[in-house]
Every structure is written in structure tokens, then in C-alpha cells.
Scaffold this active site. Sequence first.
Site, short mmCIF file in Angstrom:
data_model
loop_
_atom_site.label_atom_id
_atom_site.label_comp_id
_atom_site.label_asym_id
_atom_site.label_seq_id
_atom_site.Cartn_x
_atom_site.Cartn_y
_atom_site.Cartn_z
N LYS A 49 1.33 -7.27 24.70
CA LYS A 49 1.18 -6.53 23.30
C LYS A 49 2.45 -5.73 23.17
O LYS A 49 3.07 -5.84 21.91
CB LYS A 49 0.06 -5.66 23.29
CG LYS A 49 -1.35 -6.24 23.40
CD LYS A 49 -2.63 -5.50 23.27
CE LYS A 49 -2.79 -4.44 24.69
NZ LYS A 49 -2.78 -5.20 25.78
N GLY A 95 -0.70 0.32 29.36
CA GLY A 95 0.83 0.10 29.82
C GLY A 95 1.35 -1.04 29.17
O GLY A 95 1.05 -2.04 29.59
N HIS A 96 2.25 -0.78 28.09
CA HIS A 96 2.81 -1.62 27.39
C HIS A 96 4.37 -1.80 27.54
O HIS A 96 4.95 -0.68 27.27
CB HIS A 96 2.46 -1.26 25.87
CG HIS A 96 1.03 -1.54 25.43
ND1 HIS A 96 0.38 -0.98 24.27
CD2 HIS A 96 -0.12 -1.47 26.35
CE1 HIS A 96 -0.97 -1.12 24.30
NE2 HIS A 96 -1.17 -1.39 25.55
#
Length: 429
Positions: free
Chosen positions: A15, A39-40
Site C-alpha cells: 500500500k 508498516g508502509h
Amino acid sequence: MNIVVVGVQWGDEGKGKVIDVLCTDVDILVRYQGGNNAGHTVIVEGEEFIFHLIPSGLLHPGKIGLIGNGVVIDPEALLQEMERLRSRGVDVEQVVKISDQSHLIFPYHKRLDLLEEASRLGRRLGTTGRGIGPCYVDKVARCGIRVADLCNPKSFPKKLRQVVEEKNRIFQALYHEPPMAYEELLDRYSQYARVLKPHSVNGIRFLRQAMAEGKHILFEGAQGTMLDLDYGTYPYVTSSNATAGGVCTGAGVAPTAIDKVIGVVKAYTTRVGEGPLPSEFPPGLMEKIRTKGQEFGATTGRPRRCGWFDAIVARHAIGINGVEAIAVTKLDVLDEMETIQVCVGYKIGTHTIQEFPSDTELLWDAEPCYESLPGWCADTSLAERFEELPQGAQGYLRRLENLLEVPICLVSTGSKREQAFKVGSVGSW
Ligand code: GDP
Ligand code: IMO
Ligand code: MG
């Protein structure tokens, strides 16, 4: 244009990367649920940045990020993240806003998360240990403490004292653990209040004003549909609504304000933590894909469990979210596969089903029914257009579109910002 980007699987679909690519014309990015369990990852100019609480996309200059009221905020984690962004030259003071109605995570939430997990003998959830579940429990139990409470020096000490006394009774009586020191917490959180107050806004008013000014807003889902509290593989889920519906309650915007919903899918499936994963790979293939896809949690570093693309899961998620187009990530990870499988049904006992079942227990014994597709055994990582992909890769993506009945709007073939291309017109403003 107000757009929602949601994860269609069990989180970690990419994402962050997709949002970083899609948000060039966006003015405001909003997180509406979850916390620093997320966590992106975004990789720009060879440098990796992992967003946990602050919306992805803020590495582009000129964007504002809002942490909506549906998010649970650990101030310690937020300040660390702000510091990391600051060191990358981002004007954090100007661009990071926090809804004053967001609930706060306290050390007792983190401690409870770990204690509760340890006491779930034989039925662990594999939480991230960030205190997410216990904080949402307090919100629902109406004893949570919000940013506005923190910033009110008159009432905050009293509210905190009440909760700490209650939690200490639980620590001592239930877990035989020492109590937590109220004074120390009061002191620490009062310091956070001073730093966070300038970032605090009335999130609902802030977004309403932005919409009135014609600003483009992107709502960033954390986790994924299968981890949604209501629609996921309950109880192996997180404690918030990761789905598009969460935007309305978690950011204070009306359903009619949402123009478009984009779903992010990995070209295969992963899951971190406990719970059923019907299309899970056997050990050899698991190792191969985990290594090639670098499938280790961006928050906890835990190895992710990997499996074939599950069309049952994706269709379920697309329906719930009203996904109108999908972004497919990590296609490159399948580059060396001679044959690719897609799960199109579950055999449970003597029945085969094509719909995702409500009873999660059934999934433990679900035998996946696979459709085999030819691989492409070629490098996709340099492709800049759909037509540049090998025939096998094009065929795979077209088959996903057929199975899911939604068009693909973006394909990602590597972790870097440049390794993605748009397909069709969706995703451009
Ligand atoms: P998120 O939680 O959905 O934002 O996803 P994560 O950042 O936790 O995990 C996705 C991982 O895959 C990160 O390490 C990304 O850098 C990486 N990634 C994203 N897109 C691609 C892609 O197309 N190919 C490859 N090989 N890696 C990707
Ligand atoms: P992003 O936004 C993948 C999982 C945990 C655990 C379950 C509950 O990066 O996609 P929690 O700490 O939320 O109570 O844990 O949910 N989980 C995630 N898995 N990606 C995430 O976020 C996740 N956030 C939580 O591993 O199984
Ligand atoms: Mg992640």
C-alpha cells in the site's frame, strides 16, 4: 476527488508504495484506522522509509498528512517517526496533523497486549505487541484517553489516574505483575502533550474545509480486509475496520464524499501472525518466494507466511470495499516461476465453495482448488508499460481481472518508486 486505497489481502500488499506512486496529484493524505502496527514501505532514491502512523506520501513535497480520529496513536512512536521524517528534510511542523479525537496508546496497553497474548495458550493471535487491541478495547469501553484529553492540563491528570488505578488492579490481581507508576506516566505524557498540541486539529472540520476548497484527498487503509475486525478471519484479525467503510467513522467523512476505491493486491498472498491461510505454500516454495519477495514484516521483522493468489479472498474483499480498480504489486517476485497457481475454490469436506465462509474454523481444513497458469520466466522489473510485460505476465494479470471482475489500474514490478506503471485512466486526477 476523494479516493480510498485499501489492502485486499492480509496487509503488506504494498500500500505504501502504491500510495507514494498514486498520490502525485493528491493534496491531503489521511490515515483512518490502525496504529503503528502498520508498516508502509516507500523507497525513494535508494533510501527506504517505513511509515507507521504518518500517511505514506509525505516524502513528496507539499502534501499534508492527517492522522484521523479512528487511529490509535502511540506518542512515542509518532515522535520517533516525525524525527525520522524531519531528518529527511520534511517540514513536519507544517505537514503533520493529528485529529484531536484520536485515542492514545499508553504503556499499559502495550503491556496488556503482551500479557494477554502470553495467556492465550494454544490460541495466540500473533499480534504486533504495539498495544493496538487493548487501546481499542478502552475506546469501546469508554475509558480511553484522546488527544484532546491529553492537551487539557486540568482534566488529564484525573482521567489518567482513574485508568492507571484500574489497570493496576488488573496487572496485580489477574497477572500478578507489579503496578505502573502514575506520576511517571503523567510526567511523560504531559511532555508529549506540549509537542503534540501544535499538530492537533479538529479532523472533521479540517477535512470538510479541504473538501470545500476542492482539495484532493487520499484515505490510506492500514492492514488489509482479511484483518478487518468484522470482515476478516476473526478472531485472527486486528481491532479496527481496515475496510473502506472505516473511512467514514475513522476520518469523519460521509460515504457520499468518497469518489473512488482502489484495492491493492500482491500478485501472490502473504500473512504475518497467526490464523488460517488456505493457499499457503509448502516449505520449499515458501522459502523461495519469501527470499525473493523479502517477505519480512516492516514493523516486527517477522517472516511472513506466503501462498498463491487467493481469488476467493480477493473477490470477498473487492465486494466489501466496493473496489473499482486494483493495483497489483510484486509481480516481479513471480518472474522465475514456470507455473503459477491461483486459488479459485475451497474444498471443505465433500463440498467445494467459491464464496468466502463466515465460519473461520472451516478455513483450517479448506483444501485450495487451483487453476494453473503458465509463468513467464523473464524479468518484469524494467517494464514501463503493460505491453512491455512478457506474454505470460500479461495473461496472468488479465486472468486476475476476469476472476475479480475489476480492471487493473497500476502494476508494480519492484520496490522502487519508478518500478510501477499505470494502466488505463484510473488513478490519475
Ligand atoms: P504495506 O504495509 O501494504 O505498505 O506493505 P509493506 O511495506 O509492509 O510490504 C511491502 C514490501 O514489498 C515492502 O518491502 C516494499 O518495499 C516491497 N514492494 C512493494 N512493491 C513491490 C514490488 O512491486 N516488487 C517488489 N519486489 N517489492 C515491492
Ligand atoms: P500493514 O498496514 C500485516 C496483524 C498481526 C496479527 C494481527 C493482530 O503494514 O499492512 P495487532 O497488533 O494489530 O493486534 O495484530 O494483525 N497485523 C498486520 N499484518 N500488516 C499489517 O499492517 C498488520 N497490522 C497488524 O501480525 O496477526
Ligand atoms: Mg506493512
